[in-house]
Design a protein around this motif. Structure first.
Motif, mmCIF file in Angstrom:
data_model
loop_
_atom_site.group_PDB
_atom_site.id
_atom_site.type_symbol
_atom_site.label_atom_id
_atom_site.label_comp_id
_atom_site.label_asym_id
_atom_site.label_seq_id
_atom_site.Cartn_x
_atom_site.Cartn_y
_atom_site.Cartn_z
ATOM 1 N N TYR A 1 59.671 7.548 9.243
ATOM 2 C CA TYR A 1 58.800 6.465 8.802
ATOM 3 C C TYR A 1 57.458 6.600 9.494
ATOM 4 O O TYR A 1 57.324 7.331 10.486
ATOM 5 C CB TYR A 1 59.436 5.102 9.101
ATOM 6 N N ASP A 2 56.495 5.915 8.962
ATOM 7 C CA ASP A 2 55.149 5.984 9.518
ATOM 8 C C ASP A 2 54.645 4.563 9.726
ATOM 9 O O ASP A 2 54.623 3.773 8.778
ATOM 10 C CB ASP A 2 54.216 6.744 8.576
ATOM 11 N N THR A 3 54.257 4.239 10.937
ATOM 12 C CA THR A 3 53.707 2.930 11.233
ATOM 13 C C THR A 3 52.876 2.995 12.489
ATOM 14 O O THR A 3 53.097 3.861 13.338
ATOM 15 C CB THR A 3 54.827 1.881 11.401
ATOM 16 N N SER A 4 51.932 2.077 12.591
ATOM 17 C CA SER A 4 51.132 1.970 13.802
ATOM 18 C C SER A 4 51.595 0.789 14.659
ATOM 19 O O SER A 4 51.058 0.563 15.738
ATOM 20 C CB SER A 4 49.653 1.800 13.444
ATOM 21 N N GLU A 5 52.583 0.077 14.166
ATOM 22 C CA GLU A 5 53.113 -1.073 14.890
ATOM 23 C C GLU A 5 54.054 -0.626 16.005
ATOM 24 O O GLU A 5 54.629 0.463 15.955
ATOM 25 C CB GLU A 5 53.854 -2.007 13.930
ATOM 26 N N ASN A 6 54.208 -1.506 16.996
ATOM 27 C CA ASN A 6 55.129 -1.206 18.091
ATOM 28 C C ASN A 6 56.440 -1.981 17.946
ATOM 29 O O ASN A 6 57.474 -1.555 18.444
ATOM 30 C CB ASN A 6 54.476 -1.560 19.435
ATOM 31 N N ASN A 7 56.351 -3.118 17.266
ATOM 32 C CA ASN A 7 57.535 -3.942 17.076
ATOM 33 C C ASN A 7 57.866 -4.009 15.592
ATOM 34 O O ASN A 7 57.040 -4.437 14.792
ATOM 35 C CB ASN A 7 57.291 -5.356 17.620
ATOM 36 N N TYR A 8 59.065 -3.578 15.257
ATOM 37 C CA TYR A 8 59.470 -3.565 13.848
ATOM 38 C C TYR A 8 60.986 -3.437 13.803
ATOM 39 O O TYR A 8 61.653 -3.372 14.838
ATOM 40 C CB TYR A 8 58.787 -2.420 13.085
ATOM 41 N N TYR A 9 61.518 -3.416 12.593
ATOM 42 C CA TYR A 9 62.963 -3.333 12.410
ATOM 43 C C TYR A 9 63.263 -2.245 11.386
ATOM 44 O O TYR A 9 62.498 -2.026 10.442
ATOM 45 C CB TYR A 9 63.517 -4.672 11.905
ATOM 46 N N LEU A 10 64.384 -1.607 11.568
ATOM 47 C CA LEU A 10 64.826 -0.556 10.657
ATOM 48 C C LEU A 10 66.236 -0.864 10.175
ATOM 49 O O LEU A 10 67.042 -1.427 10.928
ATOM 50 C CB LEU A 10 64.803 0.803 11.362
ATOM 51 N N PHE A 11 66.500 -0.493 8.942
ATOM 52 C CA PHE A 11 67.779 -0.809 8.321
ATOM 53 C C PHE A 11 68.292 0.390 7.526
ATOM 54 O O PHE A 11 67.505 1.199 7.021
ATOM 55 C CB PHE A 11 67.634 -1.979 7.336
#
Lengths: 115, 115
Positions: free
Chosen positions: A25-35
């Motif tokens: 995945y690609d994101t610039s966020e530090n806090n997120y969720y994956l499923f």
């Protein structure tokens, strides 16, 4: 924008064996969720496992476990002791809590478990 | 406990005709989602409701798509007029709240074919 990539359109595994499905995945966020979601041929999407990005420990749910590599932005699903009922489409999904709670899905991996 | 209910399960219409899909979420779930799933793809969010308020409809093509959730329970998604490219599965999901900690439960979907 967040993107989710599943590079394996189709996979096959024999019953009782172990299989690993890949997701990046690609994101610039530090806090997120994956499923990981499972969609059997009947089409009802079912949650398999969830991982919070701030947790270092990999999530496990019975025969299902993940290998979460935050720096590499990788989130693979391992299915142990595969069963015929595991045959389904598997979708990796990303959720950014700062941009609503919609799930951003990959294109899916079709898993076939053979006797 | 009943899951998310959607109807109809299948719908075939001619292009330019209107069509409507209905969703009944799990009792007590105040957050409702409509997703579009094209063949061979993962679902994509169309709209998210918190009770009767549409809090995220940025991906809904408003020239032909509309949705409502008048009493904060059931929801209807409408397309008028339908185009060939609208052929897809329309999924409804619900959760207790719009956070990452509340699992989204999916319905079986409505498969739309536009001829």
């Amino acid at each position: 924008a967040q993107t989710v990539t599943q590079s394996q359109p189709e996979m096959s595994v024999q019953e009782a064996e172990t299989v690993t499905l890949s997701c990046t995945y690609d994101t610039s966020e530090n806090n997120y969720y994956l499923f990981w979601y499972k969609q059997p041929p009947s089409r009802q999407m079912i949650l398999v496992i969830r991982q919070e990005a701030y947790k270092q420990q990999n999530a496990t749910e019975n025969r299902f476990s993940v290998n979460f590599q935050k720096a590499a932005k990788s989130f693979s699903l391992k299915i142990s002791d595969s069963q015929l009922g595991d045959t389904a489409m598997y979708f990796c999904a990303f959720m950014n809590p700062y941009r609503g709670y919609a799930l951003n899905f990959g294109k899916g991996t079709s898993l076939l478990v053979t006797p | 406990e009943a899951g998310v209910v959607q109807s109809p399960r299948y719908k075939i219409i001619e292009k330019k005709q209107p069509v409507a899909f209905w969703c009944n979420p799990i009792s007590g779930h105040n957050t409702l989602y409509w997703y579009l799933q094209n063949l061979g793809q993962g679902p994509e969010l169309l709209i998210r409701y918190e009770n009767e308020e549409a809090v995220d409809d940025s991906q809904l093509p408003k020239d032909r798509f509309s949705a409502e959730r008048l009493k904060g329970v059931d929801s209807t998604l409408k397309i008028q007029p339908a185009e060939l490219g609208d052929s897809a599965v329309y999924l409804c999901a619900s959760s207790l709240g719009g956070t990452a900690h509340n699992e989204q439960f999916f319905g079986p979907g409505t498969r739309l074919t536009v001829l």
